[in-house]
Motif scaffolding. Structure first.
Motif, PDB file in Angstrom:
ATOM      1  N   UNK A 262       0.818  -1.215   0.000  1.00  0.00           N
ATOM      2  CA  UNK A 262       0.000   0.000   0.000  1.00  0.00           C
ATOM      3  C   UNK A 262       0.853   1.267   0.000  1.00  0.00           C
ATOM      4  N   UNK A 263       2.166   1.129   0.068  1.00  0.00           N
ATOM      5  CA  UNK A 263       3.062   2.292   0.167  1.00  0.00           C
ATOM      6  C   UNK A 263       2.813   3.332  -0.931  1.00  0.00           C
ATOM      7  N   UNK A 264       2.723   2.966  -2.208  1.00  0.00           N
ATOM      8  CA  UNK A 264       2.462   4.008  -3.214  1.00  0.00           C
ATOM      9  C   UNK A 264       1.138   4.740  -2.972  1.00  0.00           C
ATOM     10  N   UNK A 265       0.122   4.005  -2.564  1.00  0.00           N
ATOM     11  CA  UNK A 265      -1.173   4.636  -2.303  1.00  0.00           C
ATOM     12  C   UNK A 265      -1.086   5.571  -1.102  1.00  0.00           C
ATOM     13  N   UNK A 266      -0.325   5.157  -0.081  1.00  0.00           N
ATOM     14  CA  UNK A 266      -0.217   6.032   1.087  1.00  0.00           C
ATOM     15  C   UNK A 266       0.564   7.298   0.740  1.00  0.00           C
ATOM     16  N   UNK A 267       1.466   7.222  -0.234  1.00  0.00           N
ATOM     17  CA  UNK A 267       2.173   8.429  -0.667  1.00  0.00           C
ATOM     18  C   UNK A 267       1.195   9.391  -1.330  1.00  0.00           C
ATOM     19  N   UNK A 268       0.265   8.870  -2.130  1.00  0.00           N
ATOM     20  CA  UNK A 268      -0.743   9.740  -2.750  1.00  0.00           C
ATOM     21  C   UNK A 268      -1.666  10.301  -1.664  1.00  0.00           C
ATOM     22  N   UNK A 269      -2.032   9.463  -0.690  1.00  0.00           N
ATOM     23  CA  UNK A 269      -2.865   9.933   0.415  1.00  0.00           C
ATOM     24  C   UNK A 269      -2.128  11.000   1.237  1.00  0.00           C
TER      25      UNK A 269
ATOM     26  N   UNK B  85       5.980  18.864   1.408  1.00  0.00           N
ATOM     27  CA  UNK B  85       7.448  18.787   1.400  1.00  0.00           C
ATOM     28  C   UNK B  85       7.967  18.076   0.144  1.00  0.00           C
ATOM     29  N   UNK B  86       9.121  18.512  -0.300  1.00  0.00           N
ATOM     30  CA  UNK B  86       9.768  17.917  -1.468  1.00  0.00           C
ATOM     31  C   UNK B  86       9.950  16.403  -1.291  1.00  0.00           C
ATOM     32  N   UNK B  87      10.208  15.973  -0.055  1.00  0.00           N
ATOM     33  CA  UNK B  87      10.435  14.558   0.234  1.00  0.00           C
ATOM     34  C   UNK B  87       9.230  13.696  -0.132  1.00  0.00           C
ATOM     35  N   UNK B  88       8.028  14.244  -0.034  1.00  0.00           N
ATOM     36  CA  UNK B  88       6.825  13.474  -0.376  1.00  0.00           C
ATOM     37  C   UNK B  88       6.850  13.099  -1.854  1.00  0.00           C
ATOM     38  N   UNK B  89       7.230  14.027  -2.711  1.00  0.00           N
ATOM     39  CA  UNK B  89       7.323  13.737  -4.144  1.00  0.00           C
ATOM     40  C   UNK B  89       8.448  12.739  -4.431  1.00  0.00           C
ATOM     41  N   UNK B  90       9.584  12.929  -3.752  1.00  0.00           N
ATOM     42  CA  UNK B  90      10.705  11.989  -3.954  1.00  0.00           C
ATOM     43  C   UNK B  90      10.313  10.583  -3.512  1.00  0.00           C
ATOM     44  N   UNK B  91       9.646  10.476  -2.363  1.00  0.00           N
ATOM     45  CA  UNK B  91       9.201   9.155  -1.889  1.00  0.00           C
ATOM     46  C   UNK B  91       8.212   8.531  -2.862  1.00  0.00           C
ATOM     47  N   UNK B  92       7.294   9.330  -3.384  1.00  0.00           N
ATOM     48  CA  UNK B  92       6.324   8.807  -4.351  1.00  0.00           C
ATOM     49  C   UNK B  92       7.049   8.266  -5.574  1.00  0.00           C
ATOM     50  N   UNK B  93       7.997   9.016  -6.065  1.00  0.00           N
ATOM     51  CA  UNK B  93       8.737   8.589  -7.248  1.00  0.00           C
ATOM     52  C   UNK B  93       9.497   7.292  -6.989  1.00  0.00           C
ATOM     53  N   UNK B  94      10.105   7.173  -5.818  1.00  0.00           N
ATOM     54  CA  UNK B  94      10.879   5.975  -5.486  1.00  0.00           C
ATOM     55  C   UNK B  94       9.990   4.761  -5.235  1.00  0.00           C
ATOM     56  N   UNK B  95       8.843   4.977  -4.632  1.00  0.00           N
ATOM     57  CA  UNK B  95       8.030   3.852  -4.161  1.00  0.00           C
ATOM     58  C   UNK B  95       6.894   3.466  -5.085  1.00  0.00           C
ATOM     59  N   UNK B  96       6.665   4.251  -6.106  1.00  0.00           N
ATOM     60  CA  UNK B  96       5.581   3.929  -7.020  1.00  0.00           C
ATOM     61  C   UNK B  96       6.015   2.736  -7.865  1.00  0.00           C
TER      62      UNK B  96
END
Length: 187
Positions: free
Chosen positions: A69-76, A89-100
């Motif tokens: 569920x990690x990619x979905x939680x990044x969108x949430x 935060x910029x980190x949210x976008x970076x995490x989404x990119x890494x975990x999608x």
């Protein structure tokens, strides 16, 4: 005489649990502390009430309990920042990119739908739509439609529809059309 009294007492206790949504969530969390669904419900509840830190805490617990569920939680997480009207935060976008990853589950579809709805209502001015479009669009274009299983086709279709909705309501209709075309091609 004792049976009806015991039944009445038990019913009274249940009514106290179900009397409010807050009480119901608290009872669910006590009864099922390791349930991803409970933490997902709690995160939505906190988002709706503007409690960003509590929402983010439960999204992180959800992602830990259910790593898929990690990619979905990044969108949430994006949604939570939007609803709290806080900078993302910029980190949210970076995490989404890494975990999608190749996630086609309904939770991802629901998260994307929620982000599209919040954006359409004008409640997500802080979303970097260009950056999100690059990240999510690149991932969505990586799907090989010919290899999608029957059960995944609807998810793929919905992701294209919601993503095009997000782009269209964010003033990027030209970017939205290719994803609408993808959705039409699937059906």
């Amino acid at each position: 005489v004792l049976f009806p009294l015991a039944h009445a007492a038990a019913t009274y206790q249940r009514v106290q649990t179900w009397i409010s949504y807050d009480n119901m969530l608290y009872a669910a969390r006590l009864a099922h502390p390791q349930s991803p669904r409970v933490h997902g419900d709690l995160s939505v509840h906190y988002m709706n009430n503007g409690a960003l830190s509590s929402a983010l805490k439960h999204l992180e617990i959800l992602a830990t309990l259910d790593p898929k569920a990690r990619p979905a939680t990044q969108i949430q997480t994006l949604v939570a920042h939007c609803m709290a009207e806080k900078p993302i935060p910029d980190q949210v976008y970076r995490d989404l990119e890494q975990r999608l990853a190749l996630t086609k589950g309904t939770y991802l579809v629901s998260s994307l739908r929620t982000l599209a709805e919040v954006t359409a209502k004008g409640r997500c001015a802080q979303l970097d739509v260009k950056r999100f479009a690059r990240i999510f669009g690149t991932w969505l274009q990586s799907f090989d439609r010919s290899k999608l299983q029957h059960k995944d086709i609807q998810h793929y279709w919905l992701m294209n529809v919601f993503f095009s909705q997000l782009l269209g309501t964010s003033g990027r209709p030209a970017q939205a059309f290719p994803y609408l075309d993808n959705a039409v091609a699937v059906q």
